[in-house]
Design an enzyme around this catalytic site. Structure first.
Site: not given
Ligand code: BG6
Ligand code: MG
Length: 223
Positions: A7-9, A15, A43-44, A47, A114-116, A118, A145, A169-170
């Site tokens: 996982d990243l965040d 973040t 968390k996880g 968006r 990661s779900a992000s 970004n 997730k 994971e966190d």
């Molecule tokens: C997860 C975070 O890694 O990514 C969440 O824990 C976040 O808080 C999700 O909503 C999506 O991230 P992003 O950067 O695409 O908005």
């Molecule tokens: Mg995380």
């Protein structure tokens, strides 16, 4: 153990606090309080799913059209991007770089799960992209997730079986996703939140290849 799915965040860098600040501000604009306890549930979570949960929390799930929700997500993300733009390699959490060095030396595969959306930008800011063999694009997985999809996709990108992976994971939703994928899970944070993991550590500083291997063996023994 052949691959580590990260996982990243909240694992590579903190973040999580910036996601929280950005959601809290958006929530305030919508008249919905996002406190730290409720934030734990975000968390996880992707968006859009996070926004849906916030709207549900405020009892206004049906108030916004899909286009309006998209606009709200963009607004949150723009604020989030402002908050993270000063990030540098100094923001890598303790223990992560030594762990990544150990994993490289041991020739284990490393994948970002990661779900992000970004994630590529954040890895670039932290200057750690080269430590990872690949990044799962969260837009390509059917369910976020706590569904297992992103970790199964990570194992597949690594070219190994889920049973040969460990996930780090966190978030409770992330640990749930790892276990749903029948993958060993090491979690960083509060044991009361992350109890589903095979092993919980108080901090990323406690992570090491030896700890990952031990956790993987334990998960395997527990079948
Ligand atoms: C997860 C975070 O890694 O990514 C969440 O824990 C976040 O808080 C999700 O909503 C999506 O991230 P992003 O950067 O695409 O908005
Ligand atoms: Mg995380």
């Amino acid at each position: 153990m052949k691959a580590v799915l990260f996982d990243l965040d909240g694992v590579i860098t903190d973040t999580a606090k910036f996601h929280f600040l950005a959601w809290r501000e958006l929530g305030a604009e919508l008249g919905i309080e996002v406190d730290e306890k409720f934030n734990e549930e975000l968390k996880g979570v992707s968006r859009l799913d996070s926004l849906e949960r916030i709207l549900a929390q405020g009892g206004v799930s049906d108030k916004y059209s899909p286009a309006e929700k998209e606009t709200l997500c963009t607004k949150k993300n723009e604020h989030y991007l402002e908050l993270i733009q000063e990030m540098t390699p100094d923001d890598i959490l303790p223990g992560i770089l030594p762990l990544l060095e150990e994993l490289r030396a041991a020739e284990l595969k490393t994948i970002i799960t990661s779900a992000s959306k970004n994630a590529p930008g954040i890895l670039a800011l932290l200057q750690v992209r080269d430590y990872f063999d690949d990044i799962v694009d969260p837009a390509t997985v059917a369910a976020g997730k706590p569904a297992p999809d992103i970790f199964l996709a990570g194992a597949s990108l690594a070219g190994v079986q889920p049973a040969d992976c460990i996930g780090v994971e966190d978030a409770a939703s992330g640990v749930e996703a790892i276990k749903a994928a029948a993958i060993a899970a090491v979690a960083v944070g509060d044991e009361r939140v992350l109890w589903l993991a095979d092993h919980v550590l108080p901090s990323t500083a406690n992570l090491s290849l030896a700890v990952l291997r031990r956790t993987w063996m334990k998960a395997k023994a527990n079948g």
